[in-house]
Write a protein that holds these residues in place. Structure first.
Motif, PDB file in Angstrom:
ATOM      1  N   GLY A 167      -8.127   5.364 -15.289  1.00 49.89           N
ATOM      2  CA  GLY A 167      -7.750   5.159 -14.106  1.00 49.89           C
ATOM      3  C   GLY A 167      -6.589   4.234 -13.836  1.00 49.89           C
ATOM      4  O   GLY A 167      -6.215   3.748 -14.722  1.00 49.89           O
ATOM      5  N   PRO A 168      -6.336   4.044 -12.586  1.00 50.58           N
ATOM      6  CA  PRO A 168      -5.059   3.007 -12.325  1.00 50.58           C
ATOM      7  C   PRO A 168      -5.543   1.653 -12.545  1.00 50.58           C
ATOM      8  O   PRO A 168      -6.992   1.297 -12.404  1.00 50.58           O
ATOM      9  CB  PRO A 168      -4.626   2.972 -10.825  1.00 50.58           C
ATOM     10  CG  PRO A 168      -6.013   3.646 -10.207  1.00 50.58           C
ATOM     11  CD  PRO A 168      -6.748   4.597 -11.343  1.00 50.58           C
ATOM     12  N   THR A 169      -4.601   0.694 -12.713  1.00 53.58           N
ATOM     13  CA  THR A 169      -4.964  -0.694 -12.672  1.00 53.58           C
ATOM     14  C   THR A 169      -5.178  -1.092 -11.021  1.00 53.58           C
ATOM     15  O   THR A 169      -4.978  -0.501 -10.214  1.00 53.58           O
ATOM     16  CB  THR A 169      -4.011  -1.629 -12.956  1.00 53.58           C
ATOM     17  OG1 THR A 169      -2.780  -1.435 -12.206  1.00 53.58           O
ATOM     18  CG2 THR A 169      -3.452  -1.293 -14.682  1.00 53.58           C
ATOM     19  N   LEU A 170      -5.699  -2.334 -10.930  1.00 53.40           N
ATOM     20  CA  LEU A 170      -5.993  -2.688  -9.467  1.00 53.40           C
ATOM     21  C   LEU A 170      -4.747  -2.528  -8.629  1.00 53.40           C
ATOM     22  O   LEU A 170      -4.444  -2.045  -7.536  1.00 53.40           O
ATOM     23  CB  LEU A 170      -6.647  -4.143  -9.534  1.00 53.40           C
ATOM     24  CG  LEU A 170      -6.844  -4.812  -8.077  1.00 53.40           C
ATOM     25  CD1 LEU A 170      -7.834  -3.926  -7.142  1.00 53.40           C
ATOM     26  CD2 LEU A 170      -7.108  -6.122  -7.998  1.00 53.40           C
ATOM     27  N   LEU A 171      -3.717  -3.334  -9.351  1.00 60.38           N
ATOM     28  CA  LEU A 171      -2.380  -3.546  -8.345  1.00 60.38           C
ATOM     29  C   LEU A 171      -1.871  -2.011  -8.382  1.00 60.38           C
ATOM     30  O   LEU A 171      -1.222  -1.734  -7.254  1.00 60.38           O
ATOM     31  CB  LEU A 171      -1.367  -4.200  -9.099  1.00 60.38           C
ATOM     32  CG  LEU A 171      -0.179  -4.796  -8.601  1.00 60.38           C
ATOM     33  CD1 LEU A 171      -0.357  -5.194  -7.203  1.00 60.38           C
ATOM     34  CD2 LEU A 171       0.679  -5.537  -9.254  1.00 60.38           C
ATOM     35  N   GLU A 172      -1.839  -1.160  -9.287  1.00 62.45           N
ATOM     36  CA  GLU A 172      -1.394   0.291  -9.049  1.00 62.45           C
ATOM     37  C   GLU A 172      -2.017   0.829  -7.879  1.00 62.45           C
ATOM     38  O   GLU A 172      -1.149   1.512  -7.290  1.00 62.45           O
ATOM     39  CB  GLU A 172      -1.485   0.898 -10.555  1.00 62.45           C
ATOM     40  CG  GLU A 172      -0.609   0.439 -11.574  1.00 62.45           C
ATOM     41  CD  GLU A 172      -0.890   1.240 -12.728  1.00 62.45           C
ATOM     42  OE1 GLU A 172      -0.044   1.347 -13.805  1.00 62.45           O
ATOM     43  OE2 GLU A 172      -2.032   1.854 -12.961  1.00 62.45           O
ATOM     44  N   HIS A 173      -3.558   0.824  -7.867  1.00 63.26           N
ATOM     45  CA  HIS A 173      -4.026   1.382  -6.890  1.00 63.26           C
ATOM     46  C   HIS A 173      -3.604   0.928  -5.409  1.00 63.26           C
ATOM     47  O   HIS A 173      -3.537   1.716  -4.716  1.00 63.26           O
ATOM     48  CB  HIS A 173      -5.505   1.226  -7.186  1.00 63.26           C
ATOM     49  CG  HIS A 173      -6.560   1.855  -6.121  1.00 63.26           C
ATOM     50  ND1 HIS A 173      -6.554   3.138  -5.552  1.00 63.26           N
ATOM     51  CD2 HIS A 173      -7.208   1.129  -5.210  1.00 63.26           C
ATOM     52  CE1 HIS A 173      -7.457   3.349  -4.816  1.00 63.26           C
ATOM     53  NE2 HIS A 173      -7.960   2.290  -4.335  1.00 63.26           N
TER      54      HIS A 173
END
Length: 631
Positions: A219-225
């Protein structure tokens, strides 16, 4: 590039509008889950720290840090000395950062249970809750409490940040075990999205950069999400609402109504109403310090000039004429209780909603929520950090929208009337409508006319004090003397009313509050009949005595404090009640195992240890004459 170059580039991003607008999020969860560390890591990786800040951070990490030789990013957020010394977060800390795609406002909130009110404050304006879980500890009670409060506060999106994966061997099975346990509890709360992310805030793994040693996570990193998360549901699309903060009247040629637009838009020419009265007008100008606007949107502070003068004051809500808010003096709400002294139904508080303030009571506590299971449980009170569904009754109608529709129109706080402390936060769910066939019926004969025919002024003589103080004795003599003087009276006595009107009530704090509420309403009726009514009740709580005072007009409530020390009352013990209380045969006995709050400024104070009851009664009557209640 040097750090200074990277930082300059980051600052330039702050001055630009991110492509997806501003996102407000908070970090929450239990103690030591890494909330402050996570935000510190985001700020560090965003290159928004000055060189001297980095130097101070390195120095403080050696002094207060918990990460060995590494930088302790939590110290960026824990600004209070007490926070640094104890290694905890106490206050809400807000920080700002930006990427090329979005600007962010992030709130770091405390994990300790005693600071739940601060967590609720941070949640009240957030779009997303980043709920951290220590991978070693798993889902804890405070995790569930913060999840429920986030939902209660209207947050629609959750990031489940399973932190400290480096201390759990970066185990995929441990991550999925925690996620499954959390979803089992949280899915029923109805969030629009719950996104689990395994991470290590200390090392930045899956925070801003992908963790190579957790390649099982796709899944995405926190910042990407957070950059891509859609939080549409713009307040501009809601109905226009503006609580009035003040009437702007700088000179004879200008009158405007100032406030913050909390939802919708307003333009010159729009038809508006005052929500409470329904009085209508049209907007002539939308004024700001920088000049007039063609349109004001949610979040704008403006002054509205109308096409003609109407009655508007602070606390009123100006609303769209076509989409009006509800106006009611009763509604159902979820309440988060934040005071050590428990919430008791029937007790009077100040309710503040928008710019309006009104006395209000919790008329019924429908249930409280078991924070471990989210199950509804019957209860007669709320203790600190408990959440319950309540019916609220105000002394006057207020304008509101359900909280899930417009936060600012459905949020309120409850304030203790004596300490002025905020004791509860509430979210209105829906209005409670009275039966349509019940109205206030105007009578031809008024209170003043009833009193005039009796040749007297009506009043409540409220005798309060400990059991055995001599309240009933003095009140009885006062009534006898008034009757002998040709005045019209009635007497309400604590023991007597419990044989009839209040025989269904016990002596718990909840029952004591309801006991006085009923007596107050009855005493009010006697005043309306033009009578002087004596009331002899322990009435241990100041809040309830104040509530009765406010039921009648100013000067019609005379508080008589029969000030007799506890040891004297125990010695007298005319009914043998203290003896039974000491033997454990009576529970919740005032002065023994239940508190008595003495009056702070009574109209009359009598000491039955220094003067006989007859003389004490004369002292009360002298006060009535001095106040003009007797001829």
């Amino acid at each position: 590039m040097t750090y200074q170059d990277l930082r300059a580039e980051a600052i330039s991003r702050l001055t630009q509008s991110g492509g997806r607008g501003v996102l407000r999020f908070l970090t929450c969860g239990s103690v030591d889950d890494g909330k402050s560390t996570l935000i510190g890591r985001l700020l560090y990786d965003s290159k928004l720290l000055f060189e001297d800040q980095l130097n101070v951070l390195e120095r403080d990490s050696k002094k207060h840090g918990t990460t060995g030789e590494d930088i302790d990013f939590a110290l960026l957020l824990d600004g209070l000395e007490a926070e640094r010394e104890q290694g905890i977060t106490i206050d809400v800390a807000y920080r700002f950062f930006a990427t090329e795609k979005r600007k962010f406002v992030v709130a770091d909130t405390p994990g300790h249970e005693q600071y739940t009110r601060n967590m609720a404050t941070g949640a009240s304006t957030a779009d997303v809750a980043v709920i951290l879980i220590d991978a070693r500890k798993g889902v804890l009670v405070q995790t569930l409490r913060h999840t429920y409060i986030a939902r209660m506060m209207g947050i629609r999106h959750v990031v489940l940040a399973v932190n400290k994966m480096d201390l759990a061997n970066r185990s995929s099975s441990r991550f999925h075990e925690i996620v499954a346990e959390y979803l089992k509890s949280a899915e029923e709360l109805g969030f629009e999205s719950i996104t689990p992310i395994p991470m290590s805030a200390r090392y930045g793994d899956n925070v801003t950069q992908r963790a190579e040693d957790m390649d099982w996570y796709k899944g995405p990193t926190l910042l990407e999400h957070l950059e891509e998360l859609d939080i549409s549901g713009d307040l501009d699309d809601e109905a226009f609402r503006m609580p009035v903060q003040w009437v702007n009247r700088p000179n004879l040629n200008f009158r405007g109504y100032s406030g913050l637009v909390v939802s919708g838009t307003v333009r010159p020419g729009d038809a508006i109403v005052v929500a409470g009265s329904g009085t209508a007008a049209n907007v002539e100008r939308v004024v700001t310090a920088d000049g007039d606007l063609d349109v004001a949107r949610a979040g704008d502070s403006v002054t509205l000039v109308l096409n003609h003068e109407i009655d508007i004051s602070r606390g009123d809500v100006i609303a769209s004429a076509e989409q009006r808010p509800e106006v009611s003096d009763q509604f159902a709400a979820e309440v988060l209780w934040m005071n050590e002294e428990e919430l008791l139904p029937g007790r009077s508080y100040l309710l503040k909603i928008g710019s309006a303030t009104t006395p209000a009571t919790v008329s019924a506590l429908k249930h409280k929520v078991d924070i471990n299971t989210y199950e509804k449980q019957p209860s007669t009170k709320l203790e600190m950090n408990e959440i319950g569904m309540c019916n609220i009754a105000c002394t006057r109608p207020v304008a509101f929208d359900p909280y899930h529709q417009i936060r600012d129109m459905g949020a309120f706080i409850l304030v203790d009337r004596f300490t002025n402390q905020t004791v509860g936060a509430g979210m209105i769910r829906f209005g409670l409508r009275r039966a349509s066939n019940i109205h206030q019926h105007a009578m031809d004969v008024t209170k003043e006319q009833r009193a005039q025919t009796k040749g007297q002024k009506p009043a409540i003589l409220w005798f309060t004090g400990l059991s055995g103080a001599g309240k009933s004795t003095v009140a009885n003599i006062v009534e006898r003397k008034l009757t002998e003087a040709g005045l019209h009276t009635y007497s309400l006595d604590g023991d007597n009313v419990r044989h009839g009107l209040n025989r269904d009530l016990g002596f718990t704090d909840v029952d004591r509050v309801e006991n006085i509420r009923r007596i107050g309403e009855v005493a009010k009726l006697f005043v309306d009949a033009g009578l002087i009514v004596t009331c002899s009740f322990i009435s241990p709580f100041r809040s309830e005595r104040q509530m009765v005072r406010e039921l009648v007009d100013e000067g019609e409530f005379i508080e008589v404090f029969v000030d007799t020390p506890l040891e004297v009352c125990i010695e007298r013990d005319p009914k043998g009640l203290y003896k039974k209380a000491q033997a454990g045969e009576i529970k919740n006995f005032t002065g023994f195992d239940s508190p008595y709050e003495a009056p702070e400024d009574p109209e009359v104070r009598v000491d039955t240890t220094s003067i006989p009851a007859e003389e004490a009664a004369d002292q009360v009557i002298a006060t009535l004459k001095k106040r003009g209640l007797l001829g």
